[in-house]
Design a protein around this motif. Structure first.
Motif, PDB file in Angstrom:
ATOM      1  N   SER A 145       0.800  -1.225   0.000  1.00 57.83           N
ATOM      2  CA  SER A 145       0.000   0.000   0.000  1.00 57.83           C
ATOM      3  C   SER A 145       0.835   1.278   0.000  1.00 57.83           C
ATOM      4  O   SER A 145       0.358   2.314  -0.449  1.00 57.83           O
ATOM      5  CB  SER A 145      -0.921   0.022   1.228  1.00 57.83           C
ATOM      6  OG  SER A 145      -0.155  -0.012   2.429  1.00 57.83           O
ATOM      7  N   ASN A 146       2.049   1.195   0.521  1.00 57.87           N
ATOM      8  CA  ASN A 146       2.867   2.401   0.677  1.00 57.87           C
ATOM      9  C   ASN A 146       4.288   2.158   0.184  1.00 57.87           C
ATOM     10  O   ASN A 146       4.847   1.075   0.367  1.00 57.87           O
ATOM     11  CB  ASN A 146       2.922   2.832   2.149  1.00 57.87           C
ATOM     12  CG  ASN A 146       1.582   3.292   2.679  1.00 57.87           C
ATOM     13  OD1 ASN A 146       0.668   2.485   2.872  1.00 57.87           O
ATOM     14  ND2 ASN A 146       1.448   4.578   2.910  1.00 57.87           N
ATOM     15  N   ILE A 147       4.853   3.202  -0.416  1.00 58.29           N
ATOM     16  CA  ILE A 147       6.241   3.181  -0.862  1.00 58.29           C
ATOM     17  C   ILE A 147       6.955   4.363  -0.226  1.00 58.29           C
ATOM     18  O   ILE A 147       6.446   5.495  -0.258  1.00 58.29           O
ATOM     19  CB  ILE A 147       6.352   3.312  -2.398  1.00 58.29           C
ATOM     20  CG1 ILE A 147       5.513   2.248  -3.116  1.00 58.29           C
ATOM     21  CG2 ILE A 147       7.814   3.245  -2.842  1.00 58.29           C
ATOM     22  CD1 ILE A 147       5.993   0.845  -2.918  1.00 58.29           C
ATOM     23  N   ASN A 174      -0.791   0.970  -9.598  1.00 60.23           N
ATOM     24  CA  ASN A 174      -2.032   1.515  -9.051  1.00 60.23           C
ATOM     25  C   ASN A 174      -1.879   1.884  -7.575  1.00 60.23           C
ATOM     26  O   ASN A 174      -2.757   1.618  -6.746  1.00 60.23           O
ATOM     27  CB  ASN A 174      -3.182   0.522  -9.238  1.00 60.23           C
ATOM     28  CG  ASN A 174      -4.549   1.172  -9.049  1.00 60.23           C
ATOM     29  OD1 ASN A 174      -4.710   2.374  -9.304  1.00 60.23           O
ATOM     30  ND2 ASN A 174      -5.519   0.402  -8.608  1.00 60.23           N
ATOM     31  N   ILE A 175      -0.739   2.478  -7.252  1.00 61.16           N
ATOM     32  CA  ILE A 175      -0.485   2.980  -5.908  1.00 61.16           C
ATOM     33  C   ILE A 175      -0.674   4.494  -5.939  1.00 61.16           C
ATOM     34  O   ILE A 175      -0.056   5.181  -6.756  1.00 61.16           O
ATOM     35  CB  ILE A 175       0.933   2.622  -5.434  1.00 61.16           C
ATOM     36  CG1 ILE A 175       1.068   1.098  -5.294  1.00 61.16           C
ATOM     37  CG2 ILE A 175       1.264   3.307  -4.106  1.00 61.16           C
ATOM     38  CD1 ILE A 175       2.466   0.636  -4.949  1.00 61.16           C
ATOM     39  N   SER A 176      -1.516   5.004  -5.070  1.00 57.69           N
ATOM     40  CA  SER A 176      -1.775   6.437  -5.046  1.00 57.69           C
ATOM     41  C   SER A 176      -0.499   7.203  -4.731  1.00 57.69           C
ATOM     42  O   SER A 176       0.285   6.808  -3.853  1.00 57.69           O
ATOM     43  CB  SER A 176      -2.841   6.763  -3.993  1.00 57.69           C
ATOM     44  OG  SER A 176      -2.910   8.159  -3.764  1.00 57.69           O
ATOM     45  N   ALA A 177      -0.293   8.307  -5.432  1.00 55.27           N
ATOM     46  CA  ALA A 177       0.872   9.152  -5.149  1.00 55.27           C
ATOM     47  C   ALA A 177       0.867   9.638  -3.707  1.00 55.27           C
ATOM     48  O   ALA A 177       1.927   9.895  -3.123  1.00 55.27           O
ATOM     49  CB  ALA A 177       0.902  10.337  -6.110  1.00 55.27           C
ATOM     50  N   ARG A 178      -0.310   9.753  -3.117  1.00 50.09           N
ATOM     51  CA  ARG A 178      -0.408  10.206  -1.725  1.00 50.09           C
ATOM     52  C   ARG A 178       0.154   9.164  -0.748  1.00 50.09           C
ATOM     53  O   ARG A 178       0.381   9.475   0.421  1.00 50.09           O
ATOM     54  CB  ARG A 178      -1.865  10.520  -1.373  1.00 50.09           C
ATOM     55  CG  ARG A 178      -2.411  11.729  -2.131  1.00 50.09           C
ATOM     56  CD  ARG A 178      -3.865  11.990  -1.828  1.00 50.09           C
ATOM     57  NE  ARG A 178      -4.350  13.140  -2.581  1.00 50.09           N
ATOM     58  CZ  ARG A 178      -4.285  14.389  -2.166  1.00 50.09           C
ATOM     59  NH1 ARG A 178      -3.765  14.653  -0.977  1.00 50.09           N
ATOM     60  NH2 ARG A 178      -4.735  15.383  -2.916  1.00 50.09           N
ATOM     61  N   THR A 181       6.162   8.383  -0.232  1.00 47.09           N
ATOM     62  CA  THR A 181       6.938   9.402   0.467  1.00 47.09           C
ATOM     63  C   THR A 181       8.345   9.418  -0.096  1.00 47.09           C
ATOM     64  O   THR A 181       8.985   8.372  -0.231  1.00 47.09           O
ATOM     65  CB  THR A 181       7.002   9.118   1.985  1.00 47.09           C
ATOM     66  OG1 THR A 181       5.677   9.137   2.513  1.00 47.09           O
ATOM     67  CG2 THR A 181       7.847  10.161   2.705  1.00 47.09           C
ATOM     68  N   ILE A 182       8.814  10.601  -0.439  1.00 46.67           N
ATOM     69  CA  ILE A 182      10.181  10.760  -0.941  1.00 46.67           C
ATOM     70  C   ILE A 182      10.954  11.597   0.059  1.00 46.67           C
ATOM     71  O   ILE A 182      10.508  12.662   0.491  1.00 46.67           O
ATOM     72  CB  ILE A 182      10.189  11.384  -2.352  1.00 46.67           C
ATOM     73  CG1 ILE A 182      11.604  11.435  -2.909  1.00 46.67           C
ATOM     74  CG2 ILE A 182       9.524  12.740  -2.394  1.00 46.67           C
ATOM     75  CD1 ILE A 182      11.635  11.717  -4.411  1.00 46.67           C
ATOM     76  N   SER A 183      12.102  11.095   0.467  1.00 50.21           N
ATOM     77  CA  SER A 183      12.905  11.733   1.506  1.00 50.21           C
ATOM     78  C   SER A 183      14.121  12.408   0.889  1.00 50.21           C
ATOM     79  O   SER A 183      14.778  11.838   0.008  1.00 50.21           O
ATOM     80  CB  SER A 183      13.356  10.694   2.535  1.00 50.21           C
ATOM     81  OG  SER A 183      14.201  11.264   3.512  1.00 50.21           O
ATOM     82  N   THR A 184      14.433  13.600   1.367  1.00 51.84           N
ATOM     83  CA  THR A 184      15.601  14.333   0.867  1.00 51.84           C
ATOM     84  C   THR A 184      16.266  15.073   2.006  1.00 51.84           C
ATOM     85  O   THR A 184      15.605  15.488   2.961  1.00 51.84           O
ATOM     86  CB  THR A 184      15.202  15.337  -0.235  1.00 51.84           C
ATOM     87  OG1 THR A 184      16.375  16.055  -0.675  1.00 51.84           O
ATOM     88  CG2 THR A 184      14.168  16.336   0.252  1.00 51.84           C
ATOM     89  N   VAL A 185      17.591  15.246   1.905  1.00 50.28           N
ATOM     90  CA  VAL A 185      18.298  16.062   2.891  1.00 50.28           C
ATOM     91  C   VAL A 185      18.268  17.540   2.514  1.00 50.28           C
ATOM     92  O   VAL A 185      18.807  18.367   3.237  1.00 50.28           O
ATOM     93  CB  VAL A 185      19.759  15.604   3.098  1.00 50.28           C
ATOM     94  CG1 VAL A 185      19.810  14.224   3.706  1.00 50.28           C
ATOM     95  CG2 VAL A 185      20.555  15.668   1.803  1.00 50.28           C
TER      96      VAL A 185
END
Length: 362
Positions: A145-147, A174-178, A181-185
């Motif tokens: 469900s989540n990436i 078919n995974i919602s963009a919501r 989560t993309i992590s950045t410094v």
């Protein structure tokens, strides 16, 4: 070698000779996460040919499970002999995959095992997508469900590959963009470009210190993109996407759990209307400092909440198998010599700094 995950529908139709065959292939790969040899809607001979001509890019070396088997970590080898890791966290009805975007990392954050190990290379879109495919396959019968793009590497330093992969993950799995989560410094040009992609992702900024002197001491990139530039870029992100920013804060005893740090973080969080994730510091061999005690973490949380800042304490998963935040370091396998980051981060390493088209060609 070419990968099935490089193929768009037009290319798949060309390879398979018919549109309905491409539909069958995509349904088997992305809807059902089947090995290509098990997609029985395709003729057996065609399946064998696809498996031979388009082998998987990730060579599984090891898989490690936590004691309760709810967290698993895969060590993969990619082209060139580099290693990456993918983590799957399972819950009763669903699962979350933590995906790598680079082999190693050039950001050299002092508290992160991946950064301590240096930079290998960027991953391709197909190598990123294949991690999602493998995680979905491993999670069954649970729903992936989540990436979270919080594995090895700085996602926005590999902007081109990450942007292409994000669009295709949303479209094909078919995974919602919501739920991504993309992590950045704090790669400011990458944040600015990502805001124009049209994807309502969750952006998590690894802040960890709220003044430039302290932050530069643990995150070298802060010298290039100091806090004010990062915060201004985050304001642009929120305006463009209407999405709330998350601020990541790894709790380090005596460094960023003090009253001064609380005041500094509160100021930034309120300005951005951000949600703060407090992360109990996970031990890494190259960063011999003490994480904040549980009582200090909870007191810091109460201080933020009393100031009107939304705040949660992240639960630690996978620490026992070096799969928690900041611990991915491929310590259970040798790897090629990696480029150590220098004081000046090169444009080859910070690929996301180079202007790129905002439209994604597929």
């Amino acid at each position: 070698m070419p990968s099935l995950f490089d193929l768009d529908r037009a290319a798949a139709e060309s390879v398979l000779g018919a549109r309905y065959r491409a539909d069958q292939l995509f349904e088997g790969l992305f809807d059902k996460a089947l090995p290509v040899t098990d997609i029985t809607s395709l003729p057996a001979r065609l399946r064998m040919e696809l498996a031979d001509e388009f082998p998987l890019s990730l060579k599984e070396l090891t898989v490690t499970a936590s004691d309760d088997a709810t967290t698993r970590k895969w060590l993969y080898e990619v082209d060139g002999g580099h290693r990456i890791e993918t983590v799957l966290m399972e819950y009763p009805q669903r699962a979350t995959a933590c995906i790598s975007t680079q082999a190693g990392c050039a950001m050299a954050c002092s508290f992160c095992a991946t950064g301590q190990g240096g930079f290998g290379r960027h991953l391709s879109p197909a190598e990123i997508i294949e991690q999602v495919y493998r995680a979905k396959q491993a999670a069954l019968p649970r729903r992936l469900s989540n990436i979270v793009l919080m594995g090895m590497g700085e996602p926005l330093a590999n902007y081109r590959s990450v942007a292409v992969a994000l669009h295709l993950i949303v479209e094909r799995f078919n995974i919602s963009a919501r739920r991504i989560t993309i992590s950045t410094v704090g790669v400011v040009p990458g944040i600015d470009r990502l805001a124009l992609e049209g994807l309502p992702l969750t952006l998590a900024v690894s802040l960890h210190a709220a003044n430039d002197e302290d932050r530069s001491s643990i995150i070298p990139l802060n010298r290039r993109y100091p806090i004010e530039r990062v915060v201004t870029s985050c304001e642009g992100w929120t305006k463009a996407t209407s999405r709330r920013i998350s601020l990541e804060w790894a709790m380090i005893d005596g460094f960023n759990d003090t009253p001064k740090a609380l005041t500094e973080l509160t100021t930034i969080a309120r300005r951005l209307r951000a949600h703060v994730n407090l992360i109990p510091l996970n031990p890494t061999p190259g960063y011999l400092v003490q994480g904040s005690t549980r009582d200090r973490v909870l007191a810091f949380q109460r201080g933020l909440q009393d100031s009107g800042v939304r705040c949660t304490v992240r639960s630690t998963r996978g620490q026992a198998i070096d799969a928690a935040c900041g611990q991915l370091a491929m310590r259970n396998a040798t790897r090629p010599r990696q480029k150590r980051p220098t004081g000046s981060l090169s444009s080859a390493v910070l690929e996301g700094v180079v202007p790129v088209p905002t439209s994604i060609r597929r």
